[in-house]
Scaffold this motif. Structure first.
Motif, PDB file in Angstrom:
ATOM      1  N   ASP A 165      82.222   3.334   2.900  1.00 48.42           N
ATOM      2  CA  ASP A 165      81.228   3.137   3.962  1.00 48.42           C
ATOM      3  C   ASP A 165      80.110   4.181   3.878  1.00 48.42           C
ATOM      4  OD1 ASP A 165      82.694   1.002   4.881  1.00 48.42           O
ATOM      5  OD2 ASP A 165      83.584   2.090   6.572  1.00 48.42           O
ATOM      6  N   GLU A 166      80.476   5.439   3.669  1.00 48.41           N
ATOM      7  CA  GLU A 166      79.490   6.518   3.578  1.00 48.41           C
ATOM      8  C   GLU A 166      78.564   6.315   2.386  1.00 48.41           C
ATOM      9  OE1 GLU A 166      81.720  10.153   3.324  1.00 48.41           O
ATOM     10  OE2 GLU A 166      82.463   9.986   5.375  1.00 48.41           O
ATOM     11  N   GLN A 167      79.132   6.002   1.235  1.00 54.64           N
ATOM     12  CA  GLN A 167      78.334   5.815   0.032  1.00 54.64           C
ATOM     13  C   GLN A 167      77.426   4.590   0.156  1.00 54.64           C
ATOM     14  OE1 GLN A 167      78.232   8.045  -2.605  1.00 54.64           O
ATOM     15  NE2 GLN A 167      79.400   9.235  -1.132  1.00 54.64           N
ATOM     16  N   THR A 168      77.952   3.525   0.740  1.00 55.72           N
ATOM     17  CA  THR A 168      77.153   2.315   0.956  1.00 55.72           C
ATOM     18  C   THR A 168      75.978   2.633   1.873  1.00 55.72           C
ATOM     19  OG1 THR A 168      79.069   0.874   0.637  1.00 55.72           O
ATOM     20  CG2 THR A 168      77.210  -0.051   1.862  1.00 55.72           C
ATOM     21  N   LYS A 169      76.260   3.300   2.987  1.00 60.51           N
ATOM     22  CA  LYS A 169      75.205   3.659   3.924  1.00 60.51           C
ATOM     23  C   LYS A 169      74.181   4.575   3.270  1.00 60.51           C
ATOM     24  CE  LYS A 169      74.364   5.441   8.523  1.00 60.51           C
ATOM     25  NZ  LYS A 169      74.873   6.111   9.696  1.00 60.51           N
ATOM     26  N   GLY A 170      74.653   5.501   2.436  1.00 64.15           N
ATOM     27  CA  GLY A 170      73.744   6.410   1.737  1.00 64.15           C
ATOM     28  C   GLY A 170      72.785   5.669   0.818  1.00 64.15           C
ATOM     29  N   ILE A 171      73.297   4.688   0.080  1.00 64.66           N
ATOM     30  CA  ILE A 171      72.442   3.898  -0.813  1.00 64.66           C
ATOM     31  C   ILE A 171      71.397   3.141  -0.007  1.00 64.66           C
ATOM     32  CG2 ILE A 171      72.401   1.888  -2.353  1.00 64.66           C
ATOM     33  CD1 ILE A 171      75.142   2.851  -3.419  1.00 64.66           C
ATOM     34  N   VAL A 172      71.824   2.485   1.068  1.00 63.13           N
ATOM     35  CA  VAL A 172      70.893   1.702   1.888  1.00 63.13           C
ATOM     36  C   VAL A 172      69.819   2.613   2.479  1.00 63.13           C
ATOM     37  CG1 VAL A 172      70.678   0.283   3.976  1.00 63.13           C
ATOM     38  CG2 VAL A 172      72.563  -0.117   2.385  1.00 63.13           C
ATOM     39  N   GLU A 173      70.207   3.748   3.031  1.00 62.69           N
ATOM     40  CA  GLU A 173      69.232   4.662   3.638  1.00 62.69           C
ATOM     41  C   GLU A 173      68.273   5.234   2.595  1.00 62.69           C
ATOM     42  OE1 GLU A 173      71.693   7.494   5.712  1.00 62.69           O
ATOM     43  OE2 GLU A 173      71.847   6.192   7.478  1.00 62.69           O
ATOM     44  N   GLU A 174      68.793   5.588   1.421  1.00 63.48           N
ATOM     45  CA  GLU A 174      67.947   6.134   0.356  1.00 63.48           C
ATOM     46  C   GLU A 174      66.910   5.115  -0.092  1.00 63.48           C
ATOM     47  OE1 GLU A 174      68.397   7.610  -4.276  1.00 63.48           O
ATOM     48  OE2 GLU A 174      70.175   7.591  -3.001  1.00 63.48           O
ATOM     49  N   GLN A 175      67.336   3.877  -0.282  1.00 64.18           N
ATOM     50  CA  GLN A 175      66.411   2.844  -0.730  1.00 64.18           C
ATOM     51  C   GLN A 175      65.430   2.448   0.370  1.00 64.18           C
ATOM     52  OE1 GLN A 175      66.072   2.192  -3.950  1.00 64.18           O
ATOM     53  NE2 GLN A 175      67.678   3.736  -4.103  1.00 64.18           N
ATOM     54  N   TYR A 176      65.876   2.471   1.613  1.00 63.48           N
ATOM     55  CA  TYR A 176      64.975   2.189   2.730  1.00 63.48           C
ATOM     56  C   TYR A 176      63.849   3.224   2.764  1.00 63.48           C
ATOM     57  CZ  TYR A 176      63.321   1.209   7.440  1.00 63.48           C
ATOM     58  OH  TYR A 176      62.526   0.891   8.516  1.00 63.48           O
ATOM     59  N   SER A 177      64.207   4.478   2.600  1.00 68.95           N
ATOM     60  CA  SER A 177      63.202   5.547   2.587  1.00 68.95           C
ATOM     61  C   SER A 177      62.258   5.393   1.407  1.00 68.95           C
ATOM     62  CB  SER A 177      63.875   6.915   2.526  1.00 68.95           C
ATOM     63  OG  SER A 177      64.624   7.146   3.677  1.00 68.95           O
ATOM     64  N   ARG A 178      62.806   5.058   0.241  1.00 71.80           N
ATOM     65  CA  ARG A 178      61.988   4.881  -0.959  1.00 71.80           C
ATOM     66  C   ARG A 178      60.995   3.729  -0.765  1.00 71.80           C
ATOM     67  NH1 ARG A 178      61.688   1.802  -5.391  1.00 71.80           N
ATOM     68  NH2 ARG A 178      63.447   0.503  -4.785  1.00 71.80           N
ATOM     69  N   VAL A 179      61.467   2.604  -0.241  1.00 71.95           N
ATOM     70  CA  VAL A 179      60.604   1.440  -0.038  1.00 71.95           C
ATOM     71  C   VAL A 179      59.559   1.725   1.040  1.00 71.95           C
ATOM     72  CG1 VAL A 179      60.574  -0.945   0.814  1.00 71.95           C
ATOM     73  CG2 VAL A 179      62.240  -0.242  -0.905  1.00 71.95           C
ATOM     74  N   LYS A 180      59.951   2.395   2.087  1.00 75.29           N
ATOM     75  CA  LYS A 180      59.012   2.722   3.160  1.00 75.29           C
ATOM     76  C   LYS A 180      57.887   3.619   2.636  1.00 75.29           C
ATOM     77  CE  LYS A 180      58.892   4.463   7.857  1.00 75.29           C
ATOM     78  NZ  LYS A 180      59.640   5.124   8.916  1.00 75.29           N
ATOM     79  N   ALA A 181      58.234   4.588   1.801  1.00 79.38           N
ATOM     80  CA  ALA A 181      57.221   5.466   1.211  1.00 79.38           C
ATOM     81  C   ALA A 181      56.302   4.676   0.284  1.00 79.38           C
ATOM     82  CB  ALA A 181      57.891   6.609   0.454  1.00 79.38           C
ATOM     83  N   LEU A 182      56.862   3.760  -0.494  1.00 77.32           N
ATOM     84  CA  LEU A 182      56.061   2.934  -1.400  1.00 77.32           C
ATOM     85  C   LEU A 182      55.103   2.037  -0.614  1.00 77.32           C
ATOM     86  CD1 LEU A 182      55.498   1.973  -4.304  1.00 77.32           C
ATOM     87  CD2 LEU A 182      57.355   0.328  -3.995  1.00 77.32           C
ATOM     88  N   LEU A 183      55.600   1.438   0.455  1.00 74.93           N
ATOM     89  CA  LEU A 183      54.747   0.588   1.297  1.00 74.93           C
ATOM     90  C   LEU A 183      53.629   1.403   1.948  1.00 74.93           C
ATOM     91  CD1 LEU A 183      57.428  -1.661   3.033  1.00 74.93           C
ATOM     92  CD2 LEU A 183      55.763  -2.382   1.308  1.00 74.93           C
ATOM     93  N   ALA A 184      53.947   2.614   2.399  1.00 73.55           N
ATOM     94  CA  ALA A 184      52.932   3.470   3.009  1.00 73.55           C
ATOM     95  C   ALA A 184      51.881   3.861   1.971  1.00 73.55           C
ATOM     96  CB  ALA A 184      53.584   4.717   3.604  1.00 73.55           C
ATOM     97  N   GLU A 185      52.331   4.138   0.763  1.00 75.88           N
ATOM     98  CA  GLU A 185      51.418   4.508  -0.328  1.00 75.88           C
ATOM     99  C   GLU A 185      50.478   3.353  -0.681  1.00 75.88           C
ATOM    100  OE1 GLU A 185      52.151   5.057  -5.020  1.00 75.88           O
ATOM    101  OE2 GLU A 185      53.402   6.309  -3.740  1.00 75.88           O
ATOM    102  N   GLN A 186      50.961   2.136  -0.591  1.00 74.34           N
ATOM    103  CA  GLN A 186      50.197   0.952  -0.967  1.00 74.34           C
ATOM    104  C   GLN A 186      49.674   0.179   0.247  1.00 74.34           C
ATOM    105  OE1 GLN A 186      49.447   0.356  -4.140  1.00 74.34           O
ATOM    106  NE2 GLN A 186      50.676   2.093  -4.822  1.00 74.34           N
ATOM    107  N   LYS A 187      49.603   0.826   1.391  1.00 73.29           N
ATOM    108  CA  LYS A 187      49.259   0.161   2.653  1.00 73.29           C
ATOM    109  C   LYS A 187      47.925  -0.575   2.586  1.00 73.29           C
ATOM    110  CE  LYS A 187      49.135   0.872   7.612  1.00 73.29           C
ATOM    111  NZ  LYS A 187      49.385   1.777   8.730  1.00 73.29           N
ATOM    112  N   GLU A 188      46.907   0.023   2.010  1.00 68.33           N
ATOM    113  CA  GLU A 188      45.595  -0.628   1.943  1.00 68.33           C
ATOM    114  C   GLU A 188      45.664  -1.927   1.147  1.00 68.33           C
ATOM    115  OE1 GLU A 188      42.355   1.844   0.682  1.00 68.33           O
ATOM    116  OE2 GLU A 188      42.898   3.431   2.088  1.00 68.33           O
ATOM    117  N   LYS A 189      46.371  -1.896   0.021  1.00 71.75           N
ATOM    118  CA  LYS A 189      46.498  -3.098  -0.802  1.00 71.75           C
ATOM    119  C   LYS A 189      47.264  -4.185  -0.058  1.00 71.75           C
ATOM    120  CE  LYS A 189      46.269  -0.920  -5.338  1.00 71.75           C
ATOM    121  NZ  LYS A 189      47.006  -0.636  -6.580  1.00 71.75           N
ATOM    122  N   LEU A 190      48.300  -3.814   0.673  1.00 69.83           N
ATOM    123  CA  LEU A 190      49.075  -4.795   1.419  1.00 69.83           C
ATOM    124  C   LEU A 190      48.249  -5.414   2.539  1.00 69.83           C
ATOM    125  CD1 LEU A 190      52.482  -2.922   1.562  1.00 69.83           C
ATOM    126  CD2 LEU A 190      51.983  -5.006   0.304  1.00 69.83           C
TER     127      LEU A 190
END
Length: 147
Positions: free
Chosen positions: A65-90
């Motif tokens: 459960d901990e490892q699963t949650k860690g993967i989901v949270e890590e990828q959520y943060s990564r995607v959120k940062a990518l979306l913020a970086e590309q916000k104008e294009k989106l």
């Protein structure tokens, strides 16, 4: 992540995506052995009659459960940062979609710029055509009707 960034709240609309990503992360950890904490083991259950039986201890279950949650949270943060970086294009892409219901390759290039990697030659004629590949040119269709 997109809802949080652009709408500033999270709704139930992304529940299916969240379900899929959680199952994928769980499978990485518990089925495919893709986690250094638990190692190269598989706790997959192929037999539906054992759906209530867990082939591991409560301690291992907590680690999964901990490892699963860690993967989901890590990828959520990564995607959120990518979306913020590309916000104008989106936002530009959303505006273009509001203008035109269907975008083709040249529309995407205008909004997003060229691809970082070239399109494979065998796919290029389909991707870069810019028109409906199923529609017939007017001369061909008129000639076909006359025949």
């Amino acid at each position: 992540a997109a809802e949080e960034l652009f709408v500033e709240k999270i709704t139930t609309g992304a529940s299916d995506d969240l379900d899929k990503v959680t199952k994928m992360a769980y499978s990485m950890v518990a089925v495919y052995g893709m986690n250094s904490e638990l190692g190269l083991v598989s706790y997959g259950q192929n037999n539906s009659s054992q759906q209530f039986y867990k082939p591991y201890s409560e301690e291992t279950g907590r680690k999964i459960d901990e490892q699963t949650k860690g993967i989901v949270e890590e990828q959520y943060s990564r995607v959120k940062a990518l979306l913020a970086e590309q916000k104008e294009k989106l936002e530009s892409l959303a505006e273009r979609l509001a203008e035109k219901e269907t975008l083709v390759y040249h529309d995407l290039v205008e909004v997003l710029g060229e691809r970082p990697h070239p399109i494979k030659a065998e796919l290029s004629k389909f991707v870069t055509a810019g028109t409906n590949p199923f529609s017939m040119p007017s001369e061909v269709s008129e000639a076909a009707l006359a025949a």
